[in-house]
Design an enzyme around this catalytic site. Sequence first.
Site, mmCIF file in Angstrom:
data_model
loop_
_atom_site.group_PDB
_atom_site.id
_atom_site.type_symbol
_atom_site.label_atom_id
_atom_site.label_comp_id
_atom_site.label_asym_id
_atom_site.label_seq_id
_atom_site.Cartn_x
_atom_site.Cartn_y
_atom_site.Cartn_z
ATOM 1 N N ASP A 1 3.492 2.773 9.524
ATOM 2 C CA ASP A 1 3.277 3.316 11.420
ATOM 3 C C ASP A 1 4.027 4.556 11.805
ATOM 4 O OD1 ASP A 1 1.403 1.042 10.928
ATOM 5 O OD2 ASP A 1 1.970 0.142 13.037
ATOM 6 N N TRP B 1 7.489 2.044 0.246
ATOM 7 C CA TRP B 1 6.349 2.030 1.728
ATOM 8 C C TRP B 1 6.536 3.060 2.756
ATOM 9 C CZ3 TRP B 1 1.650 -0.536 1.642
ATOM 10 C CH2 TRP B 1 1.206 -0.406 2.828
ATOM 11 N N ARG C 1 4.334 -6.278 20.104
ATOM 12 C CA ARG C 1 4.850 -5.157 19.576
ATOM 13 C C ARG C 1 4.533 -3.861 20.543
ATOM 14 N NH1 ARG C 1 1.604 -8.007 16.388
ATOM 15 N NH2 ARG C 1 -0.061 -6.930 15.418
#
Length: 708
Positions: free
Chosen positions: A301, A298, A421
């Site tokens: 971002d 996978w 974050r």
Amino acid sequence: MPVLSSQRLPPLSSRIRAVTSFVLALAAFAAPDIVIADFEGPTYGAWTATGTAFGSGPARGTLSGQMAVSGFTGKGLVNSFLGGDGATGTLSSPPFRIERKYIRFLIGGGKDVDRLRLELLIDGQVVRGATGPNDRPGGSEALEPAEWDVRDLAGQSAQIRIVDEATGGWGHINVDGIVQTDQRLPKLLYGLGRTIELKKRYLNLPVKSGAKKRWVTISAPGEEPRRFDIELAEGKPDWWAFTDVSAWKGKTVTVRVDELPEDSKGLAAIDQTDAIKAKDLYREALRPQFHFTSRRGWLNDPNGMVFYKGEYHLFYQHNPYGWGWGNMSWGHAVSRDLVHWKELPVALHPDPSGTMYSGSAVVDWKDTAGFKTGSEDPLVALYTAAGRPFTQGLAYSNDRGRTWTKYRGNPVLGHVAAENRDPKAVWYEPQKKWIVSLFLDGEEFAIYDSKDLKTWRELQRIRIPGTAECPSFLPMPLDGDASRPKWVLFGANGGYLVGDFDGTRFVPDGPPKRMQHGNAWYAAQVFSDVPGRTILIPWAQLDFPGMPFNQMMGLPVEQTLRTTAAGPTVFSVPVRELASLRRSHRKFDAPASGFTNKCDELAEVEVVLSGVSGRCELNLRGVKVSYDASTGEVVCLDRKATLRPVGGKVRLRAFVDRRSVDLFGNDGALYMPMGTPIDPANRSLSVTTSGGTKVDSVDLYGLRSSWR
């Protein structure tokens, strides 16, 4: 349960041979299984449903609004999430006679012994029961095997009932594969391990999609252990994940698995090779041919995008060991032309501070952080450690990004708010300092400054209405004039503010705008340190079912800030380097009101319209794109955006890959990346117009794969 260490057990291969021989011997004398229900039909047959939770027939996997369901067999299962967790009801089998020693089943969903139950009834009384594994936020929709011992009920008439009386979170139950059998489920063995002397580059791990996730730890002397969960195949794998251990070559590693069924071949199957185990790598049926995808696992971002000495570095959120999200690490690829990418080893692995969430990277030309040790300028990565709590850390490289060291003084910024974050840094030359943008919570972002990347000072907090996470804050020259910079702050969905920044405070000019209008665009990032250009790559949110990889990056685009009637506006066009993929060109001038031709599998199509007073429809291998002059809107699938003629003309440009169409209009005024299944046999291309709109020209470019 007792924990068994590998030192106290016979060699794994001996145990597997012994168990296999025993199981085969039993199977030779066991009576055949009796299927009570496999839920593969369109209806429940003789089963009786009440309420609304179970519908009129088995679900075909995941239902609307539900996390991905896995672990069931075939295509159907009982799934009471129909309509959400608020639905209730029962599902009851017809009577059957107990003729085997055990009843085995797959079960998942919520854990509530009072309101979510799989029941075995005798004479209307419940004699056995089971419930799902989840009773708190998060969790997993994976079904797992379980069984009832029914030897004491042999010969009796019984009935199975599935009950959903729950309405809150995890208020549903999943069931599949109910079978009578004389064979017990294999026992679980705990703390299994084996040692491997590393002689080759990769350790390969077998993956079975939908299998129960196991925790694996790979440890080498003097190295940070790699710990991750993986759907470890117990038999034949669907595909092979890998971890690059070239930096550990010559060492002996220990591979441990938290638990495995006694007949599993998963641990024994792990092996080492100098090439990853991949059939037809980059030629898989759904593999995008000019959008970046990871070799295996996978991605989401884009992270740490930076340009240094002729190389574009693309880091990205990556699960190297699974098709779905998890084990967040920083994958890494490099390119010299933004088109052809070479994947490098994972740069940042999870550690005790947390998994490695999104962040950025810069070239520290002035060595402000003091990390430089050789002749190369250091690359410094800023990342979020997604632990408890979320904090911000640094890592650095002195060998052009090939290896990375985490700063011993981490975290450089402790917890501020919620799941703060995604730090993104940029150098602010007027005051010789770094400016860092950080997502806090909701629609709120913070802007910090730092002289050395190690000590941060908060300057201000600001909201981007309708936008959250993954900020980028950067200067852009207005209309190409470097003496007139404006600052742009954007978030994960492309909502952005334009304004002025004096090194201390950002003042927006007005409300937010949208820089994109597609369904396959999120969490984009701009490269640092590219001279004279602003180049952006988004994450294209798109599944690739049945493939050993999942998700892709969007096309790299070059962005400019231009004066418009709506104020300074971001325009986006495909980077010029993509022209290197053109292998053929056909131009059709003035085809009047209609145009039909054959489209290449991989194509770039440019259409110029004039006299735009009616409608135009493009058919791009079955994907319909329309333009309506009366509304000034471009529509594709479920998305639409405004596009007004310029000089009486509308220019549309499309890039067609295997599962996507990237749309651009009027030199970057329209930016609409669309993800959609495309029939591989459909090679149609047509342009039709009405109401006075004319087709001036069509340019059709056949494109080659960037992987070949």
